[in-house]
Motif scaffolding. Structure first.
Motif, mmCIF file in Angstrom:
data_model
loop_
_atom_site.group_PDB
_atom_site.id
_atom_site.type_symbol
_atom_site.label_atom_id
_atom_site.label_comp_id
_atom_site.label_asym_id
_atom_site.label_seq_id
_atom_site.Cartn_x
_atom_site.Cartn_y
_atom_site.Cartn_z
ATOM 1 N N GLY A 159 34.942 58.644 44.011
ATOM 2 C CA GLY A 159 36.277 58.705 43.605
ATOM 3 C C GLY A 159 37.397 59.553 44.064
ATOM 4 N N SER A 160 36.841 60.560 45.050
ATOM 5 C CA SER A 160 37.924 61.380 45.851
ATOM 6 C C SER A 160 38.417 60.472 46.789
ATOM 7 N N ILE A 161 39.958 61.279 46.873
ATOM 8 C CA ILE A 161 40.857 60.543 47.836
ATOM 9 C C ILE A 161 41.026 61.541 48.907
ATOM 10 N N TRP A 162 40.607 60.979 50.200
ATOM 11 C CA TRP A 162 40.859 61.756 51.440
ATOM 12 C C TRP A 162 41.816 61.072 52.319
ATOM 13 N N PHE A 163 42.741 62.081 52.811
ATOM 14 C CA PHE A 163 43.837 61.510 53.508
ATOM 15 C C PHE A 163 44.332 62.394 54.859
ATOM 16 N N SER A 164 44.917 62.044 55.891
ATOM 17 C CA SER A 164 45.412 62.891 56.934
ATOM 18 C C SER A 164 46.845 63.135 56.821
ATOM 19 N N ASP A 165 47.238 64.348 57.361
ATOM 20 C CA ASP A 165 48.789 64.711 57.195
ATOM 21 C C ASP A 165 49.436 65.041 58.339
ATOM 22 N N PRO A 166 49.488 64.323 59.421
ATOM 23 C CA PRO A 166 50.129 64.858 60.604
ATOM 24 C C PRO A 166 51.598 64.808 60.439
ATOM 25 N N ALA A 167 52.395 65.238 61.630
ATOM 26 C CA ALA A 167 53.875 65.384 61.414
ATOM 27 C C ALA A 167 54.547 64.172 61.775
ATOM 28 N N TYR A 168 53.934 62.982 62.069
ATOM 29 C CA TYR A 168 54.948 62.038 62.906
ATOM 30 C C TYR A 168 55.948 61.531 62.039
ATOM 31 N N GLY A 169 55.902 61.643 60.521
ATOM 32 C CA GLY A 169 56.924 61.015 59.653
ATOM 33 C C GLY A 169 57.938 62.098 59.700
ATOM 34 N N ILE A 170 57.909 63.210 60.101
ATOM 35 C CA ILE A 170 59.045 64.266 60.229
ATOM 36 C C ILE A 170 59.593 64.536 61.447
ATOM 37 N N LEU A 171 59.001 64.042 62.619
ATOM 38 C CA LEU A 171 59.354 64.214 64.112
ATOM 39 C C LEU A 171 60.824 63.486 64.445
ATOM 40 N N SER A 172 60.958 62.371 63.573
ATOM 41 C CA SER A 172 62.172 61.812 63.936
ATOM 42 C C SER A 172 62.611 60.853 62.802
ATOM 43 N N ASP A 173 63.710 60.201 62.821
ATOM 44 C CA ASP A 173 64.178 59.258 61.757
ATOM 45 C C ASP A 173 63.601 57.839 61.971
ATOM 46 N N LEU A 174 62.664 57.607 62.646
ATOM 47 C CA LEU A 174 62.223 56.238 62.876
ATOM 48 C C LEU A 174 61.320 55.968 61.964
ATOM 49 N N GLU A 175 60.165 56.548 61.738
ATOM 50 C CA GLU A 175 59.180 56.663 60.749
ATOM 51 C C GLU A 175 59.289 57.440 59.132
ATOM 52 N N GLY A 176 60.303 57.854 59.092
ATOM 53 C CA GLY A 176 60.701 58.592 58.020
ATOM 54 C C GLY A 176 61.876 59.525 58.185
ATOM 55 N N SER A 177 61.889 60.730 57.762
ATOM 56 C CA SER A 177 63.140 61.456 58.008
ATOM 57 C C SER A 177 62.674 62.859 58.762
ATOM 58 N N ARG A 178 63.699 63.248 59.754
ATOM 59 C CA ARG A 178 63.439 64.508 60.402
ATOM 60 C C ARG A 178 63.387 65.612 59.672
ATOM 61 N N ALA A 179 62.582 66.601 59.701
ATOM 62 C CA ALA A 179 62.634 67.743 58.813
ATOM 63 C C ALA A 179 61.499 68.806 59.367
ATOM 64 N N ASP A 180 61.627 69.878 58.937
ATOM 65 C CA ASP A 180 60.752 71.053 59.473
ATOM 66 C C ASP A 180 59.564 71.075 58.528
ATOM 67 N N PRO A 181 58.541 71.255 59.053
ATOM 68 C CA PRO A 181 57.039 71.141 58.230
ATOM 69 C C PRO A 181 57.342 72.159 57.429
ATOM 70 N N GLU A 182 56.476 72.283 56.288
ATOM 71 C CA GLU A 182 56.150 73.311 55.478
ATOM 72 C C GLU A 182 55.015 73.817 55.449
ATOM 73 N N GLN A 183 53.949 73.106 55.763
ATOM 74 C CA GLN A 183 52.593 73.414 55.965
ATOM 75 C C GLN A 183 52.439 74.280 57.140
ATOM 76 N N GLU A 184 51.281 75.129 57.068
ATOM 77 C CA GLU A 184 50.985 75.781 58.353
ATOM 78 C C GLU A 184 50.270 75.189 59.335
ATOM 79 N N GLY A 185 49.916 73.867 59.144
ATOM 80 C CA GLY A 185 49.389 73.163 60.012
ATOM 81 C C GLY A 185 49.285 71.643 59.641
ATOM 82 N N ASN A 186 48.511 70.722 60.329
ATOM 83 C CA ASN A 186 48.304 69.259 60.361
ATOM 84 C C ASN A 186 46.812 69.189 59.837
ATOM 85 N N PHE A 187 46.608 69.168 58.808
ATOM 86 C CA PHE A 187 45.473 68.974 58.084
ATOM 87 C C PHE A 187 44.863 67.664 57.410
#
Length: 301
Positions: free
Chosen positions: A129-157
């Motif tokens: 029942g655990s949920i595993w997910f990846s969290d790269p920065a693609y959705g905050i690199l531009s406004d194409l697939e999300g909204s451009r923003a500075d990352p708050e996490q220390e890395g992409n985990f």
């Protein structure tokens, strides 16, 4: 595409997984960037994301393509949980959300240690029942697939959400841009795509594999396979523990040893794939502007 162009048979065992007399079929088109395919047997439907268009789409064998949800908050990866509910990664809200049977949505994860996630990308569910997910920065690199923003996490985990949903923690921190995820058939291994070469050519386009321990920790990371055309994105594991991975020229298929045994060649860059259909033996492929299908001689693990 002719039948001769559909497959690149690298090793003879690949022939056991395909039907060489069948052709690839485009079942949906006119999109911008398709992703996140997931098959729902109970509804005989495929759901998939068209990220820039902010749509979650539905395809059925009888009804074709329609809009399932819009706006979709730049939905990307999707999966089913153990109760048959839709779990979605949303770039727009930088979260993982679950759609309940009544249609309402519940946030599964949107922060770690009080800081917003980057842009959850792909998601899978373990049998506990655990949920595993990846969290790269693609959705905050531009406004194409999300909204451009500075990352708050220390890395992409890569993160794991406990079965009770009460806590979230990173389980893999050694990626430039973690992407697609899949467990081996017995869930003793976790495969993760490294897609950092999208913005840094020095990053190898590899699939990494970890041993999954009984407490949900990961150990013994090593390179499993390298993509020879483009970079890895979404992936799935079949009945026989073969790994099917997206690439620029199609779907690359690797034996459990990591050896490339063949390719399903696709006329557009592939983002993701899943198995489904009435008997689970249809390979659905999301590839740039279109979704394709082809019958295969295997299915989901």
């Amino acid at each position: 595409m002719t039948r001769a162009q559909l497959y690149d048979i690298v090793k003879p065992e690949f022939r056991d997984l395909i039907h060489e007399n069948l052709s690839l079929t485009r079942i949906s088109s006119g999109h911008v960037w398709t992703e996140g395919p997931v098959w729902f047997p109970a509804h005989r439907q495929l759901l998939f994301s068209d990220i820039p268009n902010q749509r979650l789409c539905r395809w059925t064998p009888d009804g074709g393509t329609s809009v399932f949800r819009a706006p979709s908050n730049f939905a990307n990866g999707n999966t089913r949980d153990l109760q048959g509910r839709l779990v979605t990664c949303q770039h727009g809200t930088r979260s993982v959300v679950r759609t309940e049977h009544d249609g309402s949505q519940k946030v599964i994860a949107d922060a770690h240690e009080g800081k917003r996630l980057n842009s959850p990308n792909d998601v899978i569910v373990h049998s506990d029942g655990s949920i595993w997910f990846s969290d790269p920065a693609y959705g905050i690199l531009s406004d194409l697939e999300g909204s451009r923003a500075d990352p708050e996490q220390e890395g992409n985990f890569v993160y794991r959400v406990a079965p009770d949903g009460q806590w979230i923690r990173p389980v893999a921190t050694d990626f430039v841009q973690p992407n697609g995820l899949a467990f081996s058939k017995d869930e003793s291994r976790l495969y993760v795509a490294e897609s950092g070469s999208s913005h840094d050519a020095s990053v190898p386009p590899v699939l990494k594999v970890y041993d999954v321990l009984t407490d949900g920790e990961l150990a013994c990371v090593r390179d499993f396979a390298e993509i020879d055309n483009g970079l890895p994105d979404g992936l799935r594991v079949d009945h026989y523990d073969n790994v099917w991975c997206s690439a620029n020229d199609g779907v690359h298929v690797f034996a459990p040893t990591g050896d490339l045994i063949g390719k399903v060649l696709v006329p557009e860059r592939v983002a993701n794939l899943t198995f489904g259909g009435e008997r689970g033996n249809v390979l659905f492929i999301t590839a740039t502007t279109s979704v394709y299908s082809v019958f295969v001689n295997t299915g989901a693990s």
